[in-house]
Design an enzyme around this catalytic site. Structure first.
Site, short mmCIF file in Angstrom:
data_model
loop_
_atom_site.label_atom_id
_atom_site.label_comp_id
_atom_site.label_asym_id
_atom_site.label_seq_id
_atom_site.Cartn_x
_atom_site.Cartn_y
_atom_site.Cartn_z
N TYR A 32 0.84 -1.22 0.02
CA TYR A 32 -0.09 0.03 -0.10
C TYR A 32 0.74 1.21 -0.05
O TYR A 32 0.78 2.00 0.79
CB TYR A 32 -0.70 -0.01 1.23
N LEU A 33 1.70 1.24 -1.09
CA LEU A 33 2.93 2.06 -0.92
C LEU A 33 2.50 3.61 -1.16
O LEU A 33 1.45 3.86 -1.88
CB LEU A 33 3.84 1.73 -2.14
N HIS A 34 3.12 4.44 -0.67
CA HIS A 34 2.99 6.06 -0.95
C HIS A 34 4.29 6.71 -1.13
O HIS A 34 5.25 5.96 -1.22
CB HIS A 34 2.35 6.58 0.38
N HIS A 37 7.45 5.33 0.78
CA HIS A 37 8.05 4.27 0.22
C HIS A 37 8.81 4.59 -1.27
O HIS A 37 9.94 4.11 -1.17
CB HIS A 37 7.12 3.30 -0.10
N GLY A 148 12.70 3.80 6.52
CA GLY A 148 12.05 5.42 6.72
C GLY A 148 12.36 5.81 8.27
O GLY A 148 12.19 4.88 9.30
N LYS A 150 10.27 7.58 9.58
CA LYS A 150 9.23 7.73 10.38
C LYS A 150 8.78 6.66 11.20
O LYS A 150 8.37 6.97 12.41
CB LYS A 150 8.09 7.47 9.07
N GLN A 154 11.79 1.30 15.04
CA GLN A 154 11.94 0.17 14.22
C GLN A 154 13.57 0.41 13.62
O GLN A 154 14.19 -0.42 13.54
CB GLN A 154 10.91 -0.02 12.98
N VAL A 177 8.55 11.68 4.80
CA VAL A 177 7.78 12.39 3.56
C VAL A 177 6.52 12.85 4.28
O VAL A 177 5.67 12.20 4.96
CB VAL A 177 7.85 11.61 2.50
N SER A 187 0.59 4.41 5.43
CA SER A 187 -0.47 3.53 4.67
C SER A 187 -1.96 3.49 5.74
O SER A 187 -2.89 3.52 5.15
CB SER A 187 -0.09 2.14 4.45
#
EC number: 6.3.2.1
Lengths: 285, 285
Positions: A32-34, A37, A148, A150, A154, A177, A187
């Site tokens: 469900y890339l944006h 990604h 990322g 974001k 992680q 981003v 996502s």
């Protein structure tokens, strides 16, 4: 772009590339890339001869009451985005391809680190992340892997895992981003109603406030967090999970900003849990 | 033969070999090598272009009351043996090279498997084994890795870990090598006094008895184990830790020999804990 559904296919292709002396970059995703990604793929393409993206909603990183089933998926759209950004291969395995019915081996950091921040409410999350990322490393054997900022905790955990497990893989962190109005791309933004979408702006608003305070010289982490919390609490649809200032490497709580500090938050907007963060190091930029 | 003390040195050399299209075999050891280890190196040399042996007494697989400090070491003798058998490189890192002071990442099988047999009295042992073997896999990135059937549960656990973690590495198990009188070769045999050395023969005696019973058609696993226990109990210096018949893949207890079964034992001879085993599959050979 090659679409690989089996581990064997990925291995064979990567072996071929390595035989040609080509370097390989890995961009692990849950699909469900944006544009977030896409920025990882762009970075990977700029640094590696071939780029493999994985597109796999990993069940072992979801808790029993989390959104595994409803997590958004659109593989065809993902392929179009990946191909458009120069990705060489997408690895899109079934759950059965990745996990045997009796799979039981996990990679886990047995320190306080995974229990901080998101780990407080998501106790098995980072064990699942470390396990699936290790598997992807073992399947793709990349030279570099791209994550990322974001998902700041992680990224810190993957860096620690790579160091502890002696992986010869360079981890490249890439900036958050944002949408034009500031909301960090995710996502999960797709879960938001129109009203919630407006309310969700409170996360980036708090991040920008925090960055401004640091830029203006604030070194009291508790005060910083308090002001950011007050900013979020002004939004009725928002419910704070956490707002925390932690050591950017160890994820341990800090009271003073006297080293690289990660200021991170998780906030429920309605039923949707969103995250955002900034690094104090980046505030001067 | 190259002697490498750093991870970076191993990586650089393996990269060079791979660039030349050469295959690499890994023989992980804790040093104090004997003919059992030599047989692993021989096998690796026969199947791979280059062979890397690791020689590292891994602290994370020893319990707090085990023999980490006293475990025998003789690196010069090890090098002579390895070079004599055609090993290309020995990796002999310090503990500091392998583990950062705050290293906390572990690979662990979260099923009943590691808690069976030796895991009953050595609860953290196989977590340490999986972790260090994963690290060696990540450092050496071998095509094949060679393990002795002497450590039968370790071999089964490594096979499971390789499957679960999607390592593209073939695991080759190699038969137990014995002294002329039957005692399985082990670095720990050096702990035995002359009197204990004689008493230690009771392990292989029980193994040979078990093999004979299976060859003669015994299918009752409990009866088989009872007879082997009686054989061991006749030796006054021997104290049984366990004698067990288990599924050769899952390590689950079996009562009937109706599939490939591992019959394994751990026996104290004085203070020295020795292990031995056989596979029912091999009895017909």
């Amino acid at each position: 772009m090659i679409i690989a559904e089996t581990i064997a296919q990925v291995r064979a292709q990567v072996k071929e590339w390595k035989k040609q002396g080509l370097t390989v970059g890995l961009v692990p995703t849950m699909g469900y890339l944006h544009e977030g990604h896409a920025s990882l793929v762009d970075k990977a393409v700029s640094m590696c001869d071939r780029v493999v993206a994985s597109d796999f909603v990993n069940p072992t990183q979801f808790g029993p009451n989390e959104d595994l089933e409803s997590y958004p998926r659109d593989f065809d759209r993902d392929c179009a985005l990946l191909e458009g950004h120069g990705c060489s291969m997408v690895f899109h395995p079934s759950v059965e391809e990745m996990y045997a019915p009796d799979a039981a081996t996990f990679v886990e950091i047995l320190s306080d680190m995974p229990g901080q921040l998101c780990g407080k409410t998501r106790p098995i999350h980072f064990r699942g992340v470390c396990t699936v990322v290790s598997k992807l490393f073992n399947i793709v054997t990349p030279d570099k892997a791209f994550f990322g900022q974001k998902d700041a905790q992680q990224l810190a955990i993957i860096r620690r895992m790579v160091r502890d497990m002696s992986y010869g893989i360079e981890i490249v962190g890439c900036p958050i981003v944002r949408e034009a109005d500031g909301l960090a791309k995710s996502s999960r933004n797709t879960y938001l109603s129109a009203e919630e979408r407006k309310a969700a702006l409170v996360l980036s608003k708090a991040v920008f406030l925090g960055e401004k305070l640091v830029r203006e010289g604030e070194t009291d982490a508790d005060k910083l967090v308090s002001e950011m919390k007050a900013c979020i609490e002004a939004e009725k649809l928002a419910k704070i999970d956490y707002v925390s200032a932690v050591d950017a490497v160890t994820m341990e709580s800090v009271h003073r900003i006297d080293r690289p500090v990660l200021v991170a938050m998780a906030v429920y907007i309605g039923k949707t849990r969103l995250i955002d963060n900034f690094l104090t190091e980046d505030c001067a930029k």
